[in-house]
Each structure stands twice: as structure tokens, then as C-alpha cells.
Enzyme design. Structure first.
Site, PDB file in Angstrom:
ATOM      1  N   ASP A   1       0.875  -1.173   0.000  1.00  0.00           N
ATOM      2  CA  ASP A   1       0.000   0.000   0.000  1.00  0.00           C
ATOM      3  C   ASP A   1       0.915   1.226   0.000  1.00  0.00           C
ATOM      4  OD1 ASP A   1       0.897   0.363   2.602  1.00  0.00           O
ATOM      5  OD2 ASP A   1      -1.097   0.407   3.515  1.00  0.00           O
ATOM      6  N   HIS A   2       0.334   2.406   0.235  1.00  0.00           N
ATOM      7  CA  HIS A   2       1.116   3.652   0.220  1.00  0.00           C
ATOM      8  C   HIS A   2       2.170   3.665   1.334  1.00  0.00           C
ATOM      9  CE1 HIS A   2      -2.478   3.978   2.650  1.00  0.00           C
ATOM     10  NE2 HIS A   2      -1.888   4.900   3.397  1.00  0.00           N
TER      11      HIS A   2
ATOM     12  N   HIS B   1      12.251 -23.385   9.311  1.00  0.00           N
ATOM     13  CA  HIS B   1      11.230 -24.133  10.044  1.00  0.00           C
ATOM     14  C   HIS B   1       9.823 -23.972   9.475  1.00  0.00           C
ATOM     15  CE1 HIS B   1      13.589 -24.794  14.067  1.00  0.00           C
ATOM     16  NE2 HIS B   1      14.266 -25.159  12.988  1.00  0.00           N
TER      17      HIS B   1
ATOM     18  N   CYS C   1       3.394  -2.752   4.011  1.00  0.00           N
ATOM     19  CA  CYS C   1       2.472  -1.660   4.330  1.00  0.00           C
ATOM     20  C   CYS C   1       3.159  -0.828   5.404  1.00  0.00           C
ATOM     21  CB  CYS C   1       1.089  -2.169   4.733  1.00  0.00           C
ATOM     22  SG  CYS C   1       0.975  -3.076   6.293  1.00  0.00           S
ATOM     23  N   GLY C   2       2.409   0.015   6.117  1.00  0.00           N
ATOM     24  CA  GLY C   2       3.053   0.889   7.088  1.00  0.00           C
ATOM     25  C   GLY C   2       3.796   0.112   8.163  1.00  0.00           C
ATOM     26  N   THR C   3       3.117  -0.866   8.731  1.00  0.00           N
ATOM     27  CA  THR C   3       3.720  -1.701   9.780  1.00  0.00           C
ATOM     28  C   THR C   3       4.034  -3.114   9.301  1.00  0.00           C
ATOM     29  OG1 THR C   3       1.536  -2.441  10.446  1.00  0.00           O
ATOM     30  CG2 THR C   3       2.437  -0.517  11.612  1.00  0.00           C
ATOM     31  N   GLY C   4       3.475  -3.507   8.183  1.00  0.00           N
ATOM     32  CA  GLY C   4       3.567  -4.896   7.714  1.00  0.00           C
ATOM     33  C   GLY C   4       2.487  -5.780   8.310  1.00  0.00           C
ATOM     34  N   ILE C   5       1.749  -5.247   9.276  1.00  0.00           N
ATOM     35  CA  ILE C   5       0.776  -6.095   9.988  1.00  0.00           C
ATOM     36  C   ILE C   5      -0.466  -6.367   9.135  1.00  0.00           C
ATOM     37  CG2 ILE C   5      -0.712  -6.280  12.005  1.00  0.00           C
ATOM     38  CD1 ILE C   5       1.337  -4.536  13.541  1.00  0.00           C
ATOM     39  N   GLY C   6      -1.136  -5.295   8.700  1.00  0.00           N
ATOM     40  CA  GLY C   6      -2.398  -5.479   7.964  1.00  0.00           C
ATOM     41  C   GLY C   6      -2.213  -6.277   6.690  1.00  0.00           C
TER      42      GLY C   6
ATOM     43  N   ARG D   1      10.883 -33.017  10.415  1.00  0.00           N
ATOM     44  CA  ARG D   1       9.756 -32.794  11.339  1.00  0.00           C
ATOM     45  C   ARG D   1       9.081 -31.455  11.071  1.00  0.00           C
ATOM     46  NH1 ARG D   1      14.290 -31.506  14.174  1.00  0.00           N
ATOM     47  NH2 ARG D   1      14.275 -29.642  15.505  1.00  0.00           N
ATOM     48  N   HIS D   2       9.831 -30.521  10.493  1.00  0.00           N
ATOM     49  CA  HIS D   2       9.244 -29.207  10.197  1.00  0.00           C
ATOM     50  C   HIS D   2       8.255 -29.297   9.036  1.00  0.00           C
ATOM     51  CE1 HIS D   2      11.990 -27.664  13.093  1.00  0.00           C
ATOM     52  NE2 HIS D   2      13.003 -28.180  12.442  1.00  0.00           N
TER      53      HIS D   2
HETATM   54  C1  RB5 Z   1      -2.180   2.796   6.330  1.00  0.00           C
HETATM   55  O1  RB5 Z   1      -2.231   4.060   6.914  1.00  0.00           O
HETATM   56  C2  RB5 Z   1      -1.767   1.756   7.365  1.00  0.00           C
HETATM   57  O2  RB5 Z   1      -2.837   1.468   8.174  1.00  0.00           O
HETATM   58  C3  RB5 Z   1      -1.250   0.513   6.682  1.00  0.00           C
HETATM   59  O3  RB5 Z   1      -0.162   0.844   5.874  1.00  0.00           O
HETATM   60  C4  RB5 Z   1      -0.748  -0.602   7.578  1.00  0.00           C
HETATM   61  O4  RB5 Z   1       0.171  -0.126   8.501  1.00  0.00           O
HETATM   62  C5  RB5 Z   1      -1.788  -1.452   8.181  1.00  0.00           C
HETATM   63  O5  RB5 Z   1      -1.493  -2.446   8.883  1.00  0.00           O
END
Ligand code: RB5
Length: 152
Positions: free
Chosen positions: A8-9, A99, A66-71, A133-134
Site C-alpha cells: 500500500d502507500h 522451520h 504496508c506501514g507496519t507490515g501487519i495489515g 519434522r518441520h
Molecule cells: C495505512 O495508513 C496503514 O494502516 C497501513 O499501511 C498498515 O500499517 C496497516 O497495517
């Protein structure tokens, strides 16, 4: 070896840095699924697109940012067959191949420098899956619909 990239951005600049490295330094074929600029977009669209490319075999591996990689990692992992790992160290980059046989990596453009993301990508690409095993455990990751867990 073809590798799909998407962001994303919030991860756009990092994706571009990774693309440059993979093409120019590693001579890899890259499938860039966007986004194509810094304008605001929705990370699930790009996480799903990259996950589908890997799960279908259109690409061998994938990286999402993405911003954090989480979403975007959560989104990619909703696609059956995807094992997308958000990594923050050399050790995690190595172990997620050894693993977990991760077929995708995720990075945060606001949490991780291009230098670190490139180094972790190289470690992941250059590390083999240990198997054994992995492999049995990796094969257990996709839950069966009718699975009854002894822990429930
Ligand atoms: C976008 O502002 C932000 O929410 C997205 O890049 C990401 O960090 C979500 O997990």
C-alpha cells in the site's frame, strides 16, 4: 524464480527499494502488483493480490509491505497456501525459511529500513527449508474444516 511484490502507500517506497535490489543485484524476475505511487490505497487489496499470485503459482514467492507490515501480512495469510511472515531480525528471516518454509515475507515501511529489509530478504532467499519434522508441522498449518482439536 519469480517473486511477486505488492504494497500500500505506507510500504510503497520500501517495495520500490526491494524491487531495485531483486532485479539489479539478484537478477530476479519481479511481478509488481502495485501500488504504483504514494497515494492512499487499501492494504487488503494488495495483500490478497500478492497472496493469490503465490498460491496460484503465478509467482514462486512474494513480499508485501504496508506501514507496519501487519495489515498486509494478515490479509495475505487469508489466502489458502500462503505462509507470510513479518520479520524483524536476521534470526527470524532465517528461521521462517528453515522451520516454516514461509513463501512470503512482510515488512513495514514505517518500521523497517530498506537496508534491513534487503538483508532479511537475502537471508530468507538464501536459506533452505530444513524439512523433516518441520515439513510435518508446515503441512498441519492449513486447518481441516472438520478438524476436531483435542484442545477444545
Ligand atoms: C495505512 O495508513 C496503514 O494502516 C497501513 O499501511 C498498515 O500499517 C496497516 O497495517
Amino acid at each position: 524464480m519469480k517473486i511477486a511484490l505488492a504494497s500500500d502507500h505506507g510500504g510503497f517506497e520500501l517495495k520500490e527499494a526491494l524491487k531495485k535490489h531483486l532485479v539489479e543485484d539478484r537478477n530476479m524476475e519481479v511481478l509488481d502488483l502495485g501500488t504504483d505511487g504514494p497515494g492512499s490505497v487499501d492494504y487488503p487489496v494488495f495483500g490478497h493480490a500478492c497472496g493469490r499470485a503465490v498460491a496460484s503459482g503465478r509467482a514462486d514467492l512474494g513480499i508485501v509491505c504496508c506501514g507496519t507490515g501487519i495489515g498486509i501480512s494478515i490479509s495475505a495469510n487469508k489466502i489458502k497456501g500462503v505462509r507470510c511472515a513479518l520479520v524483524f531480525s536476521d534470526f527470524m528471516a532465517e528461521m521462517t525459511k528453515r522451520h516454516n518454509n514461509a513463501n512470503m515475507l512482510a515488512f513495514g515501511g514505517r518500521t523497517t529500513s530498506a537496508e534491513d529489509a534487503i538483508r532479511w530478504t537475502d537471508i530468507w532467499l538464501d536459506t533452505p527449508f530444513d524439512g523433516g519434522r518441520h515439513e510435518r508441522r508446515v503441512n498441519m498449518i492449513e486447518p481441516e474444516d472438520e478438524e476436531i482439536s483435542s484442545l477444545e
